[in-house]
Design a protein around this motif. Sequence first.
Motif, PDB file in Angstrom:
ATOM      1  N   SER A 124     -77.630 -13.248 -24.447  1.00  0.00           N
ATOM      2  CA  SER A 124     -76.975 -14.494 -24.036  1.00  0.00           C
ATOM      3  C   SER A 124     -75.630 -14.221 -23.387  1.00  0.00           C
ATOM      4  CB  SER A 124     -76.784 -15.438 -25.230  1.00  0.00           C
ATOM      5  OG  SER A 124     -77.981 -16.090 -25.536  1.00  0.00           O
TER       6      SER A 124
ATOM      7  N   GLU B 264     -77.777 -19.521 -21.535  1.00  0.00           N
ATOM      8  CA  GLU B 264     -78.109 -18.971 -22.852  1.00  0.00           C
ATOM      9  C   GLU B 264     -79.491 -18.325 -22.832  1.00  0.00           C
ATOM     10  OE1 GLU B 264     -76.386 -19.220 -25.854  1.00  0.00           O
ATOM     11  OE2 GLU B 264     -74.666 -20.191 -24.908  1.00  0.00           O
ATOM     12  N   PHE B 265     -79.695 -17.370 -23.707  1.00  0.00           N
ATOM     13  CA  PHE B 265     -81.022 -16.813 -23.942  1.00  0.00           C
ATOM     14  C   PHE B 265     -81.638 -17.662 -25.046  1.00  0.00           C
ATOM     15  CE2 PHE B 265     -83.945 -13.795 -26.061  1.00  0.00           C
ATOM     16  CZ  PHE B 265     -84.755 -13.509 -24.978  1.00  0.00           C
ATOM     17  N   THR B 266     -82.588 -18.507 -24.697  1.00  0.00           N
ATOM     18  CA  THR B 266     -83.103 -19.495 -25.649  1.00  0.00           C
ATOM     19  C   THR B 266     -84.565 -19.288 -26.011  1.00  0.00           C
ATOM     20  OG1 THR B 266     -83.595 -20.983 -23.814  1.00  0.00           O
ATOM     21  CG2 THR B 266     -81.445 -21.256 -24.901  1.00  0.00           C
TER      22      THR B 266
ATOM     23  N   CYS C 140     -80.368 -10.977 -29.294  1.00  0.00           N
ATOM     24  CA  CYS C 140     -80.398 -12.255 -28.584  1.00  0.00           C
ATOM     25  C   CYS C 140     -78.985 -12.741 -28.260  1.00  0.00           C
ATOM     26  CB  CYS C 140     -81.169 -13.290 -29.392  1.00  0.00           C
ATOM     27  SG  CYS C 140     -82.951 -12.930 -29.450  1.00  0.00           S
ATOM     28  N   ARG C 141     -78.034 -12.541 -29.179  1.00  0.00           N
ATOM     29  CA  ARG C 141     -76.636 -12.898 -28.880  1.00  0.00           C
ATOM     30  C   ARG C 141     -76.112 -12.041 -27.726  1.00  0.00           C
ATOM     31  NH1 ARG C 141     -76.569 -12.939 -34.452  1.00  0.00           N
ATOM     32  NH2 ARG C 141     -75.527 -10.920 -34.561  1.00  0.00           N
TER      33      ARG C 141
ATOM     34  N   LYS D 166     -76.228 -12.614 -20.047  1.00  0.00           N
ATOM     35  CA  LYS D 166     -76.837 -13.569 -19.127  1.00  0.00           C
ATOM     36  C   LYS D 166     -75.769 -14.512 -18.572  1.00  0.00           C
ATOM     37  CE  LYS D 166     -80.708 -16.792 -18.796  1.00  0.00           C
ATOM     38  NZ  LYS D 166     -81.757 -17.509 -19.531  1.00  0.00           N
ATOM     39  N   LYS D 167     -74.847 -14.930 -19.421  1.00  0.00           N
ATOM     40  CA  LYS D 167     -73.745 -15.789 -18.956  1.00  0.00           C
ATOM     41  C   LYS D 167     -72.906 -15.074 -17.910  1.00  0.00           C
ATOM     42  CE  LYS D 167     -73.313 -18.456 -23.196  1.00  0.00           C
ATOM     43  NZ  LYS D 167     -72.499 -18.723 -24.387  1.00  0.00           N
TER      44      LYS D 167
END
Length: 181
Positions: A102, A115-117, A98-99, A105-106
């Motif tokens: 994110s 962010e990947f939320t 997930c980090r 994705k940025k």
Amino acid sequence: MSRKLQTSKTMWCLTLKQLAYLQIIMKSSTLVVCWCRTQEFNTLVKPRKAIPQEIIQLTGITNEAVQNAPSINVALKSFLEAIGDDTVVLGHNLGFDCRFISAKKKQVYRSSRAEFTNPYIDTLPLAKSLFRLKSYKLTALSEHFGITHNDAHTALADCYAAYELFCIIQNELSLRKSLLA
């Protein structure tokens, strides 16, 4: 065996396979709705550098296999469109994934707020809290619990194994709850 999901949410099992320097070579996910697989997203991703021999031996993915694969930008956009923003993501050692998503994705969307939320369920800390084992690697857990894990270290096979492990964890939690009742 028929399993029923306790909520109305859908869930994606997610695994990323990557190289040094954060170069993804395979991205996979499997949509699980009411414990039935209904959709798969599976793509190789063309890395910026050649795949090292040890990764080729581990995954079976060669430089020739990724030669015509989409870039990380194209693959990530397709993946994010497939899962949506509020779908629960399931996988093994997802904190790292997930980090990574994110950060990518940025870069892809050129926004520090991208962010990947998605909410997620990580089978690694769950397994560590429930079972006393020597290793909590997905391959070791699969072997211990008799989970069929053909093509270990390939993204789609790891998705299936993480899903089966989650079912075992859920059964263990149900058993412990019934013993306490």
